[in-house]
Scaffold this motif. Structure first.
Motif, PDB file in Angstrom:
ATOM      1  N   PHE A  13       0.856  -1.188   0.000  1.00 39.02           N
ATOM      2  CA  PHE A  13       0.000   0.000   0.000  1.00 39.02           C
ATOM      3  C   PHE A  13       0.887   1.230   0.000  1.00 39.02           C
ATOM      4  CE2 PHE A  13      -2.595   3.358   1.903  1.00 39.02           C
ATOM      5  CZ  PHE A  13      -3.765   3.236   1.168  1.00 39.02           C
TER       6      PHE A  13
ATOM      7  N   HIS B 150       0.906   5.624  -0.593  1.00 38.89           N
ATOM      8  CA  HIS B 150       0.098   6.844  -0.627  1.00 38.89           C
ATOM      9  C   HIS B 150       1.028   8.011  -0.888  1.00 38.89           C
ATOM     10  CE1 HIS B 150      -3.353   9.361   0.259  1.00 38.89           C
ATOM     11  NE2 HIS B 150      -2.586  10.100   1.049  1.00 38.89           N
TER      12      HIS B 150
ATOM     13  N   LEU C 207       3.799   2.655   2.523  1.00 37.83           N
ATOM     14  CA  LEU C 207       3.318   2.475   3.902  1.00 37.83           C
ATOM     15  C   LEU C 207       3.244   1.008   4.293  1.00 37.83           C
ATOM     16  CD1 LEU C 207       0.547   5.211   3.790  1.00 37.83           C
ATOM     17  CD2 LEU C 207       2.841   5.393   4.775  1.00 37.83           C
TER      18      LEU C 207
ATOM     19  N   PRO D 274       4.970  -1.240  16.948  1.00 41.05           N
ATOM     20  CA  PRO D 274       4.898   0.133  17.450  1.00 41.05           C
ATOM     21  C   PRO D 274       3.977   1.017  16.614  1.00 41.05           C
ATOM     22  CG  PRO D 274       6.985  -0.261  16.342  1.00 41.05           C
ATOM     23  CD  PRO D 274       6.283  -1.576  16.378  1.00 41.05           C
ATOM     24  N   ASN D 275       3.737   2.230  17.086  1.00 38.47           N
ATOM     25  CA  ASN D 275       2.898   3.193  16.358  1.00 38.47           C
ATOM     26  C   ASN D 275       3.404   3.357  14.935  1.00 38.47           C
ATOM     27  OD1 ASN D 275       2.757   5.017  19.382  1.00 38.47           O
ATOM     28  ND2 ASN D 275       0.994   4.095  18.393  1.00 38.47           N
ATOM     29  N   GLY D 276       2.457   3.366  13.998  1.00 32.61           N
ATOM     30  CA  GLY D 276       2.805   3.625  12.607  1.00 32.61           C
ATOM     31  C   GLY D 276       3.404   2.436  11.890  1.00 32.61           C
ATOM     32  N   ALA D 277       3.398   1.266  12.521  1.00 32.48           N
ATOM     33  CA  ALA D 277       4.022   0.082  11.904  1.00 32.48           C
ATOM     34  C   ALA D 277       3.238  -0.403  10.680  1.00 32.48           C
ATOM     35  CB  ALA D 277       4.114  -1.051  12.928  1.00 32.48           C
ATOM     36  N   GLY D 278       1.940  -0.074  10.635  1.00 35.61           N
ATOM     37  CA  GLY D 278       1.117  -0.523   9.514  1.00 35.61           C
ATOM     38  C   GLY D 278       0.082  -1.564   9.916  1.00 35.61           C
ATOM     39  N   LYS D 279      -0.164  -1.688  11.211  1.00 37.57           N
ATOM     40  CA  LYS D 279      -1.070  -2.724  11.720  1.00 37.57           C
ATOM     41  C   LYS D 279      -2.505  -2.504  11.208  1.00 37.57           C
ATOM     42  CE  LYS D 279      -0.132  -1.621  16.030  1.00 37.57           C
ATOM     43  NZ  LYS D 279       0.829  -0.509  15.804  1.00 37.57           N
ATOM     44  N   SER D 280      -3.000  -1.269  11.397  1.00 36.80           N
ATOM     45  CA  SER D 280      -4.375  -0.987  10.961  1.00 36.80           C
ATOM     46  C   SER D 280      -4.483  -1.111   9.443  1.00 36.80           C
ATOM     47  CB  SER D 280      -4.803   0.424  11.354  1.00 36.80           C
ATOM     48  OG  SER D 280      -4.743   0.565  12.728  1.00 36.80           O
ATOM     49  N   LEU D 281      -3.452  -0.643   8.763  1.00 42.97           N
ATOM     50  CA  LEU D 281      -3.451  -0.733   7.303  1.00 42.97           C
ATOM     51  C   LEU D 281      -3.613  -2.187   6.861  1.00 42.97           C
ATOM     52  CD1 LEU D 281      -0.595   1.488   5.818  1.00 42.97           C
ATOM     53  CD2 LEU D 281      -3.034   1.551   5.290  1.00 42.97           C
TER      54      LEU D 281
ATOM     55  N   LEU E 125      -9.686  -1.137   2.312  1.00 41.96           N
ATOM     56  CA  LEU E 125      -8.723  -0.424   1.461  1.00 41.96           C
ATOM     57  C   LEU E 125      -8.353  -1.326   0.307  1.00 41.96           C
ATOM     58  CD1 LEU E 125      -6.104   1.059   3.982  1.00 41.96           C
ATOM     59  CD2 LEU E 125      -7.749   2.349   2.605  1.00 41.96           C
TER      60      LEU E 125
ATOM     61  N   GLU F 102      -7.611  -2.193  17.777  1.00 44.35           N
ATOM     62  CA  GLU F 102      -7.379  -1.643  19.119  1.00 44.35           C
ATOM     63  C   GLU F 102      -8.680  -1.418  19.889  1.00 44.35           C
ATOM     64  OE1 GLU F 102      -4.558   1.521  19.480  1.00 44.35           O
ATOM     65  OE2 GLU F 102      -3.675   1.001  17.546  1.00 44.35           O
TER      66      GLU F 102
ATOM     67  N   HIS G  72      -1.626  -2.892  21.454  1.00 45.41           N
ATOM     68  CA  HIS G  72      -0.289  -2.518  21.923  1.00 45.41           C
ATOM     69  C   HIS G  72       0.044  -3.226  23.221  1.00 45.41           C
ATOM     70  CE1 HIS G  72      -0.953   1.212  19.447  1.00 45.41           C
ATOM     71  NE2 HIS G  72       0.213   0.772  19.042  1.00 45.41           N
TER      72      HIS G  72
HETATM   73  N1  LIG Z   1      -5.696   5.434   4.283  1.00 41.56           N
HETATM   74  C1  LIG Z   1      -4.460   5.924   4.454  1.00 41.56           C
HETATM   75  N2  LIG Z   1      -3.938   6.809   3.561  1.00 41.56           N
HETATM   76  C2  LIG Z   1      -2.709   7.305   3.725  1.00 41.56           C
HETATM   77  N3  LIG Z   1      -1.886   6.994   4.745  1.00 41.56           N
HETATM   78  C3  LIG Z   1      -2.332   6.136   5.647  1.00 41.56           C
HETATM   79  C4  LIG Z   1      -3.642   5.552   5.560  1.00 41.56           C
HETATM   80  N4  LIG Z   1      -3.802   4.740   6.628  1.00 41.56           N
HETATM   81  C5  LIG Z   1      -2.659   4.808   7.337  1.00 41.56           C
HETATM   82  N5  LIG Z   1      -1.772   5.643   6.763  1.00 41.56           N
HETATM   83  C6  LIG Z   1      -0.401   5.896   7.239  1.00 41.56           C
HETATM   84  O1  LIG Z   1       0.247   4.630   7.241  1.00 41.56           O
HETATM   85  C7  LIG Z   1       1.116   4.487   8.353  1.00 41.56           C
HETATM   86  C8  LIG Z   1       0.725   3.251   9.138  1.00 41.56           C
HETATM   87  O2  LIG Z   1      -0.545   3.507   9.729  1.00 41.56           O
HETATM   88  P1  LIG Z   1      -1.341   2.459  10.616  1.00 41.56           P
HETATM   89  O3  LIG Z   1      -2.576   3.149  11.080  1.00 41.56           O
HETATM   90  O4  LIG Z   1      -1.491   1.202   9.874  1.00 41.56           O
HETATM   91  O5  LIG Z   1      -0.324   2.243  11.816  1.00 41.56           O
HETATM   92  P2  LIG Z   1      -0.522   1.378  13.127  1.00 41.56           P
HETATM   93  O6  LIG Z   1       0.573   0.364  13.166  1.00 41.56           O
HETATM   94  O7  LIG Z   1      -1.920   0.855  13.199  1.00 41.56           O
HETATM   95  O8  LIG Z   1      -0.224   2.492  14.211  1.00 41.56           O
HETATM   96  P3  LIG Z   1      -0.885   2.833  15.635  1.00 41.56           P
HETATM   97  O9  LIG Z   1      -0.374   1.799  16.570  1.00 41.56           O
HETATM   98  O10 LIG Z   1      -0.330   4.172  15.935  1.00 41.56           O
HETATM   99  O11 LIG Z   1      -2.378   2.816  15.471  1.00 41.56           O
HETATM  100  C9  LIG Z   1       0.977   5.766   9.153  1.00 41.56           C
HETATM  101  O12 LIG Z   1       2.082   6.587   8.816  1.00 41.56           O
HETATM  102  C10 LIG Z   1      -0.334   6.369   8.679  1.00 41.56           C
HETATM  103  O13 LIG Z   1      -0.293   7.778   8.740  1.00 41.56           O
END
Ligand SMILES: Nc1ncnc2c1ncn2[C@@H]1O[C@H](COP(=O)(O)OP(=O)(O)OP(=O)(O)O)[C@@H](O)[C@H]1O
Length: 240
Positions: free
Chosen positions: A21, A23, A28, A47-54, A63, A160, A192
């Motif tokens: 993915f 952007h 990302l 950790p934060n921003g690792a891409g878990k939610s993505l 997505l 989460e 987390h």
């Molecule tokens: N739909 C999207 N479009 C553009 N960037 C995105 C999108 N979703 C997430 N991101 C970016 O992708 C990166 C990973 O985001 P994600 O939400 O997957 O992290 P995470 O591991 O779930 O973090 P956290 O623990 O902080 O929730 C971040 O830098 C976020 O800003």
């Protein structure tokens, strides 16, 4: 239809093949190969921003991947997702649930009983008439779980779901997750909380910097993490 008696059949295996993915030129999620099978509880950590939610949103179909493909071995199963902050209708707790049943075309005469049953199961019977949006964070989360329960999903994604909750509310959500698991639902959840992962997970999927570094049985992950990043994360030393 009595929801408690329905057991999903063997759940189709899901494969993410070279899924990535991007952007605005940012990579990302790097090309990722991951499979989800059986009715395991997979906890995605990192950790934060690792891409878990993505990763989870891609797997759930919210997505579209920039590349690679997602394949089901068999018919794609019924899926539901519970978010960190549930989106609830500006109606009573009960009406939030009867609405879902109406959308599912459950006969009107059966909706109230089924909705009350789900509220009861998630400890919300006394709050049936209360506007959903004034419920506490923990109550809203349980209502979101009750709503998902009515869909009888084979796969439940949770992003989460306990991050803003107190210990009693966390336990209630974990009990609910286990109730889904016991009825044969595959669980894919981000957290987390290392203790939560130890309590709930059959396997841990560890991510860092937009990459999946490991997908291991829980005990293995905690006893012999497969990367320096995972070791540091378990020690509480990996911030991002
Ligand atoms: N739909 C999207 N479009 C553009 N960037 C995105 C999108 N979703 C997430 N991101 C970016 O992708 C990166 C990973 O985001 P994600 O939400 O997957 O992290 P995470 O591991 O779930 O973090 P956290 O623990 O902080 O929730 C971040 O830098 C976020 O800003």
């Amino acid at each position: 239809m009595k929801i408690e008696t329905i057991m999903p059949a063997d759940i189709a295996r899901q494969h993410l093949h070279q899924v990535r993915f991007e952007h605005r030129g940012h990579h990302l999620l790097l090309p990722t190969n991951v499979s989800f099978s059986g009715c395991r509880r997979t906890l995605i950590m990192g950790p934060n921003g690792a891409g878990k939610s993505l990763l989870m949103r891609l797997a759930h179909g919210l997505l579209r991947p920039s590349g690679g493909h997602i394949r089901w071995e068999g018919a794609p199963p019924v899926q539901a997702m519970v978010f960190q902050r549930p989106v609830l209708l500006r109606r009573s707790a009960l009406d939030n649930l009867t609405y879902v049943l109406a959308v599912q075309r459950v006969p009107r005469a059966q909706r109230k009983a089924q909705a009350l049953n789900a509220l009861e199961r998630f400890g919300l019977a006394a709050l049936a008439k209360r506007p959903a949006r004034v419920l506490s964070g923990g109550e809203q989360q349980r209502l979101a779980l009750a709503r998902a329960w009515l869909l009888n999903p084979s796969v439940l994604f949770l992003d989460e779901p306990t991050s803003a909750l107190d210990p009693a509310a966390i336990k209630a959500v974990e009990d609910a997750v286990n109730a889904f698991h016991q009825q044969g639902t595959r669980i894919i959840m981000t957290t987390h909380d290392l203790h939560q992962a130890r309590r709930l997970a059959d396997e841990v999927l560890f991510m860092h910097g937009g990459q999946v570094l490991e997908q291991s049985p829980t005990e293995h992950f905690f006893e012999a993490p497969g990367s320096p990043q995972a070791s540091a994360f378990i020690r509480g030393e990996l911030v991002w």
